[in-house]
Design an enzyme around this catalytic site. Sequence first.
Site, PDB file in Angstrom:
ATOM      1  N   HIS A 204      46.623  42.118  38.143  1.00 19.22           N
ATOM      2  CA  HIS A 204      47.369  43.338  38.467  1.00 19.22           C
ATOM      3  C   HIS A 204      46.485  44.355  39.221  1.00 19.22           C
ATOM      4  CE1 HIS A 204      50.201  41.887  35.417  1.00 19.22           C
ATOM      5  NE2 HIS A 204      51.044  42.850  35.757  1.00 19.22           N
TER       6      HIS A 204
ATOM      7  N   ASP B 288      51.930  34.135  35.748  1.00 15.56           N
ATOM      8  CA  ASP B 288      51.276  35.360  35.255  1.00 15.56           C
ATOM      9  C   ASP B 288      52.170  36.001  34.196  1.00 15.56           C
ATOM     10  OD1 ASP B 288      49.301  37.481  35.193  1.00 15.56           O
ATOM     11  OD2 ASP B 288      50.753  38.729  36.237  1.00 15.56           O
ATOM     12  N   SER B 289      51.603  36.956  33.471  1.00 21.04           N
ATOM     13  CA  SER B 289      52.394  37.680  32.464  1.00 21.04           C
ATOM     14  C   SER B 289      53.455  38.562  33.131  1.00 21.04           C
ATOM     15  CB  SER B 289      51.478  38.558  31.634  1.00 21.04           C
ATOM     16  OG  SER B 289      50.927  39.569  32.454  1.00 21.04           O
TER      17      SER B 289
ATOM     18  N   CYS C 153      46.440  34.525  36.118  1.00 19.89           N
ATOM     19  CA  CYS C 153      46.311  35.522  35.054  1.00 19.89           C
ATOM     20  C   CYS C 153      44.937  35.330  34.415  1.00 19.89           C
ATOM     21  CB  CYS C 153      47.416  35.308  34.021  1.00 19.89           C
ATOM     22  SG  CYS C 153      47.290  36.423  32.611  1.00 19.89           S
TER      23      CYS C 153
ATOM     24  N   GLU D  17      53.172  47.651  36.074  1.00 23.55           N
ATOM     25  CA  GLU D  17      54.493  47.001  35.908  1.00 23.55           C
ATOM     26  C   GLU D  17      55.622  48.020  36.086  1.00 23.55           C
ATOM     27  OE1 GLU D  17      55.625  43.774  35.280  1.00 23.55           O
ATOM     28  OE2 GLU D  17      53.619  42.927  35.478  1.00 23.55           O
TER      29      GLU D  17
ATOM     30  N   CYS E 129      41.640  41.271  36.438  1.00 22.72           N
ATOM     31  CA  CYS E 129      43.050  41.163  36.038  1.00 22.72           C
ATOM     32  C   CYS E 129      43.829  41.153  37.344  1.00 22.72           C
ATOM     33  CB  CYS E 129      43.450  42.372  35.192  1.00 22.72           C
ATOM     34  SG  CYS E 129      45.235  42.496  34.936  1.00 22.72           S
TER      35      CYS E 129
HETATM   36  N1  DGL Z   1      47.610  39.817  35.302  1.00 20.28           N
HETATM   37  C1  DGL Z   1      47.163  39.566  33.942  1.00 20.28           C
HETATM   38  C2  DGL Z   1      45.668  39.255  33.959  1.00 20.28           C
HETATM   39  O1  DGL Z   1      45.153  38.871  34.993  1.00 20.28           O
HETATM   40  C3  DGL Z   1      47.594  40.720  33.111  1.00 20.28           C
HETATM   41  C4  DGL Z   1      47.521  40.481  31.659  1.00 20.28           C
HETATM   42  C5  DGL Z   1      48.433  41.303  30.820  1.00 20.28           C
HETATM   43  O2  DGL Z   1      49.629  41.059  30.851  1.00 20.28           O
HETATM   44  O3  DGL Z   1      47.925  42.140  30.063  1.00 20.28           O
HETATM   45  O4  DGL Z   1      44.985  39.345  32.976  1.00 20.28           O
END
Ligand code: DGL
Length: 270
Positions: free
Chosen positions: A189, A10-11, A73, A154, A187
């Site tokens: 997150h 993931d990011s 992600c 975050e 997402c």
């Molecule tokens: N968890 C990522 C997703 O599902 C977040 C993306 C981001 O870093 O903007 O899209």
Amino acid sequence: MDNRPIGFFDSGLGGLTCIPYLMEALPLERIVYFGDTARTPYGSKAVRTIRNFSFEITDFLATENVKLIVIACNTVSATCLTELRERHPDIPILGIISPAARAVAHSCGADNHIGIIGTKATVQSGAYRNKILKYNPALDICETPCPTFVPLIEEGIIQNEIMDLSIRYYLDHFIAYNQIDTLVLGCTHYPLIRKNITKIYPGLSIVDPSEEVLVSIVQTLKEGNLCAEAAEGEHTFYASDLSENFVEMINRIFRNTGFTVTFKNLEDIA
Ligand code: DGL
């Protein structure tokens, strides 16, 4: 049988929301997770940039001898899953959007009003809409990006009125105007603010792709005879910038599980 680890990517820390589901269903599996915390958020960046970052990280996971890569992600799944599969044809690579789209299409009917929330890149890609409509063209779908959610999460700003205000800013009109009754957290997150969302909009039915992807993981492991038969070694969590919040969240997930966790900072990816 295959005792090699499963790679997650993931990011940042969003993909961690998939891990408790995996651990509960498949406790013998080992995880190698990569969070690109130095470069998060991905969702407001150009598709070309997201693709280049994703190539670097899947290349890295491939060197970790993983038997499967889960793109935890939505942004990466929406923008470059096909290219990642072409780049690593020997490793099964799962995206997170298809399993959730299938779940939505099966659980909703023409009377429902479905809302998809995600990053700008995910919403602009139309990936959720296209996949859900492929399963059921009669469904009513609206989408909206919520670009401040990921940076706030975050930073650990979750049980906080700034987060609640941000939720209301993006969703009050969206939900009321479109009469949304089913909300897809597009997402990884966003499950971390699920409680905030249900507190503000109590009647909503929520779809969580971080949970739905487990169905695809189980199916891929079984079909490929890739299930682990013995719990070996420890879970490893890499970050391109090992933030306090990232470490704390992982420690919270693994508290009282008896599993050992290793953290590694991988500056050379950033
Ligand atoms: N968890 C990522 C997703 O599902 C977040 C993306 C981001 O870093 O903007 O899209």
